[in-house]
Design an enzyme around this catalytic site. Structure first.
Site, PDB file in Angstrom:
ATOM      1  N   GLY A  69      40.509  38.351  35.949  1.00 62.48           N
ATOM      2  CA  GLY A  69      40.389  37.088  36.891  1.00 62.48           C
ATOM      3  C   GLY A  69      39.024  37.451  37.831  1.00 62.48           C
ATOM      4  O   GLY A  69      38.486  36.310  38.084  1.00 62.48           O
ATOM      5  N   THR A  70      39.072  38.599  38.196  1.00 68.62           N
ATOM      6  CA  THR A  70      37.873  38.755  39.183  1.00 68.62           C
ATOM      7  C   THR A  70      36.700  38.504  38.450  1.00 68.62           C
ATOM      8  O   THR A  70      35.457  37.941  39.145  1.00 68.62           O
ATOM      9  CB  THR A  70      37.876  40.167  39.590  1.00 68.62           C
ATOM     10  OG1 THR A  70      38.955  40.421  40.156  1.00 68.62           O
ATOM     11  CG2 THR A  70      36.789  40.593  40.667  1.00 68.62           C
ATOM     12  N   ASN A 149      47.892  32.950  45.706  1.00 63.21           N
ATOM     13  CA  ASN A 149      48.601  34.274  45.233  1.00 63.21           C
ATOM     14  C   ASN A 149      49.748  34.745  46.289  1.00 63.21           C
ATOM     15  O   ASN A 149      50.577  35.449  46.188  1.00 63.21           O
ATOM     16  CB  ASN A 149      47.794  35.279  44.791  1.00 63.21           C
ATOM     17  CG  ASN A 149      46.611  35.403  45.961  1.00 63.21           C
ATOM     18  OD1 ASN A 149      45.889  34.341  46.354  1.00 63.21           O
ATOM     19  ND2 ASN A 149      46.440  36.557  46.371  1.00 63.21           N
ATOM     20  N   GLN A 177      46.997  32.558  39.187  1.00 63.88           N
ATOM     21  CA  GLN A 177      48.280  32.753  39.516  1.00 63.88           C
ATOM     22  C   GLN A 177      49.168  31.620  38.771  1.00 63.88           C
ATOM     23  O   GLN A 177      50.177  31.556  38.382  1.00 63.88           O
ATOM     24  CB  GLN A 177      48.701  32.456  41.254  1.00 63.88           C
ATOM     25  CG  GLN A 177      48.385  33.856  41.714  1.00 63.88           C
ATOM     26  CD  GLN A 177      49.369  35.013  41.563  1.00 63.88           C
ATOM     27  OE1 GLN A 177      50.549  34.679  41.381  1.00 63.88           O
ATOM     28  NE2 GLN A 177      48.704  36.154  41.670  1.00 63.88           N
ATOM     29  N   SER A 197      43.859  35.405  34.209  1.00 68.50           N
ATOM     30  CA  SER A 197      44.036  36.937  33.914  1.00 68.50           C
ATOM     31  C   SER A 197      45.393  36.857  33.036  1.00 68.50           C
ATOM     32  O   SER A 197      46.190  36.710  33.657  1.00 68.50           O
ATOM     33  CB  SER A 197      44.006  37.661  35.220  1.00 68.50           C
ATOM     34  OG  SER A 197      44.152  38.883  34.913  1.00 68.50           O
ATOM     35  N   HIS A 199      47.203  39.664  32.685  1.00 71.43           N
ATOM     36  CA  HIS A 199      48.421  40.626  33.313  1.00 71.43           C
ATOM     37  C   HIS A 199      49.137  39.996  34.365  1.00 71.43           C
ATOM     38  O   HIS A 199      50.168  40.391  34.771  1.00 71.43           O
ATOM     39  CB  HIS A 199      47.719  41.921  33.719  1.00 71.43           C
ATOM     40  CG  HIS A 199      46.990  41.802  35.192  1.00 71.43           C
ATOM     41  ND1 HIS A 199      47.755  42.026  36.374  1.00 71.43           N
ATOM     42  CD2 HIS A 199      45.920  41.458  35.432  1.00 71.43           C
ATOM     43  CE1 HIS A 199      46.955  42.071  37.316  1.00 71.43           C
ATOM     44  NE2 HIS A 199      45.650  41.629  36.979  1.00 71.43           N
ATOM     45  N   THR A 235      31.641  44.781  23.283  1.00 73.33           N
ATOM     46  CA  THR A 235      32.291  44.714  21.966  1.00 73.33           C
ATOM     47  C   THR A 235      33.789  43.937  22.471  1.00 73.33           C
ATOM     48  O   THR A 235      34.282  44.259  23.488  1.00 73.33           O
ATOM     49  CB  THR A 235      32.512  46.052  21.466  1.00 73.33           C
ATOM     50  OG1 THR A 235      31.270  46.509  21.232  1.00 73.33           O
ATOM     51  CG2 THR A 235      33.589  46.246  20.294  1.00 73.33           C
ATOM     52  N   CYS A 323      45.974  43.134  47.261  1.00 73.19           N
ATOM     53  CA  CYS A 323      44.818  43.886  47.627  1.00 73.19           C
ATOM     54  C   CYS A 323      44.413  43.947  49.114  1.00 73.19           C
ATOM     55  O   CYS A 323      43.622  44.693  49.520  1.00 73.19           O
ATOM     56  CB  CYS A 323      43.784  42.801  47.274  1.00 73.19           C
ATOM     57  SG  CYS A 323      43.847  41.720  45.686  1.00 73.19           S
TER      58      CYS A 323
HETATM   59  C1  LIG Z   1      44.974  38.800  40.724  1.00 68.34           C
HETATM   60  C2  LIG Z   1      44.254  37.506  41.094  1.00 68.34           C
HETATM   61  C3  LIG Z   1      43.143  37.679  40.736  1.00 68.34           C
HETATM   62  C4  LIG Z   1      42.265  38.963  40.180  1.00 68.34           C
HETATM   63  O1  LIG Z   1      42.495  38.917  38.719  1.00 68.34           O
HETATM   64  P1  LIG Z   1      42.374  40.319  37.984  1.00 68.34           P
HETATM   65  O2  LIG Z   1      42.553  40.205  36.673  1.00 68.34           O
HETATM   66  O3  LIG Z   1      43.256  41.333  38.614  1.00 68.34           O
HETATM   67  O4  LIG Z   1      40.926  40.832  38.458  1.00 68.34           O
HETATM   68  C5  LIG Z   1      42.020  36.532  41.073  1.00 68.34           C
HETATM   69  N1  LIG Z   1      42.721  35.506  41.538  1.00 68.34           N
HETATM   70  C6  LIG Z   1      44.005  35.310  41.826  1.00 68.34           C
HETATM   71  C7  LIG Z   1      44.543  34.181  42.712  1.00 68.34           C
HETATM   72  C8  LIG Z   1      44.698  36.374  41.563  1.00 68.34           C
HETATM   73  O5  LIG Z   1      46.040  36.300  42.020  1.00 68.34           O
END
Ligand SMILES: *Cc1c(COP(=O)(O)O)cnc(C)c1O
Length: 402
Positions: A69-70, A149, A177, A197, A199, A235, A323
């Site tokens: 996500g970042t 989030n 989210q 993202s 995870h 890759t 965070c």
């Molecule tokens: C977790 C989150 C991110 C970051 O995602 P990562 O894959 O952990 O870098 C960005 N935006 C929101 C709203 C999130 O909840």
């Protein structure tokens, strides 16, 4: 252990995990190779791209794999800033974005870009008239998260998309989210770029994607080889992409059922907590919220202390966002919806998934009640409050009644 921190990361879906295993062992070829062995890896990534595209109503060549996500947030914001710097250097976003957006915007400010951080109301909703008023001739991008989030508030994404389109401005949404949890259709909502993202929806950590609408020439964020249509070198993360694709499929196929189940469990928990615990408020919107999100502020307690006590009972939850743990600053989201610092510090976020059940919720709530009782016993302010004739107590009770 009772895991109630699914917004920080969700457990991997079994189906996703099983699908990824052969790509860590048997099919280890670099997907860019020229031989047949490589084709297995390349095809697997291709299929994952299709699965993800289906989840959000995109075309498969509009999906670019990233590290999460970042990275997707950074790419969308900085890429747009670079792409359109001749047109203008003004970006509109909100005060309650994830730091992946906020800190990227802060960096752009240092480079001379102007950023408007929209306020939100007490429920965490942006104000549409403010959005319209903040548009300038040099505005190049609107970036508003689909769902928050911390407090789970869902923004009117389709309305924002339409406003952006009518004004010839690109629209990006951080859907980390929301993706996999609530329906998203990038075409219907006029979304130009979307971050997600794996995870957060049952895939592995360290992989995500950015959807980029076909006709946007967003410059590359990572220079090197020609992977990802030459726009994101490196890759391919084959096994993780496969797992993310499978997780996307599982989410899409079970979405309504999961939403119903999780929402019902959430409502049960909210009712119990508001009914059985005094001096509590629910943060976020009552209905426009993510199925699995609950965020409460408990008066007279420190969220960190509450977390430690819950942890001793094997309950995983969070205060503010993942965070913010380790920092003593109150959450920027909770401050933006108008909470006092005390109430922001007394917050507890419980985020549930379809893997949780009623028994776990009951156990967790019983423990929360017990821990709160102990912590509040130590608070002079609380003791003052529960003294029957205290006028201060009466005033505060009125103020904080949900
Ligand atoms: C977790 C989150 C991110 C970051 O995602 P990562 O894959 O952990 O870098 C960005 N935006 C929101 C709203 C999130 O909840």
């Amino acid at each position: 252990m009772i895991y109630l921190d699914n917004a920080a990361t969700a457990p991997m879906k079994k189906g996703a995990y099983e699908k990824m295993l052969p790509y860590l062992t048997k099919y280890y070829a670099n997907p860019s190779g020229a031989y047949d062995f490589s084709k297995q890896s390349a095809d697997a990534m291709d299929k994952a791209r299709e699965q993800i595209a289906s989840l959000i109503g995109a075309d498969k060549n509009e999906i670019y794999f990233t590290s999460g996500g970042t990275e997707s947030d950074n790419w969308a914001i900085k890429g747009t800033a670079d792409l359109l710097q001749k047109k203008g250097r003004h970006i509109i976003t909100t005060r309650i974005e994830h730091h992946g957006i906020l800190n990227t915007c802060k960096d752009l400010e240092k480079r001379g870009y102007k950023i408007t951080y929209l306020e939100v109301d007490e429920y965490g909703m942006i104000k549409m008239d403010r959005l319209k008023k903040s548009i300038r001739p040099d505005t190049v991008l609107i970036s508003v998260m689909t769902a928050n989030n911390e407090i789970g508030t869902i923004q009117p994404i389709a309305e924002i998309g339409l406003i952006a389109k009518q004004n010839g401005i690109l629209f990006h949404t951080d859907a980390v989210q929301a993706c996999g949890h609530i329906p998203i259709d990038v075409k219907k909502a006029n979304i130009d770029m979307l971050s997600a993202s794996a995870h957060k929806f049952g895939g592995p950590k360290g992989i995500g994607f950015l959807y980029i609408r076909q006709d946007i020439a967003l410059p590359s964020f990572m220079y090197g080889g020609s992977q990802e249509q030459g726009r994101r070198a490196g890759t391919g993360n084959v096994a993780s992409a496969v797992a993310m694709g499978e997780a996307a499929d599982i989410c899409r196929n079970n979405m309504k059922q999961h939403m119903d189940y999780v929402t019902r469990l959430r409502e049960y928990a909210i009712q119990r907590i508001l009914r059985e615990i005094p001096f509590v408020r629910l943060n976020g919107h009552r209905t426009r919220r993510l199925p699995g999100n609950m965020n409460f502020s408990f008066q007279f307690v420190d969220g960190e202390a509450l977390l430690v006590m819950l942890d001793m009972k094997g309950i995983c939850a969070s205060t503010g966002s993942a965070c913010s743990t380790g920092s003593t600053e109150p959450s920027h989201v909770l401050m933006s919806i108008g909470l006092t610092e005390d109430l922001a510090h007394g917050s507890l976020r419980l985020t549930i998934s379809e893997e949780n059940n009623k028994k776990e919720i009951d156990t967790a709530i019983d423990e929360i009640k017990r821990s709160l009782f102990k912590l509040r016993e130590m608070s002079n302010e609380y003791r003052h409050m529960v003294t029957p004739m205290s006028s201060y107590g009466k005033r505060m009770r009125r103020q904080y009644r949900y």
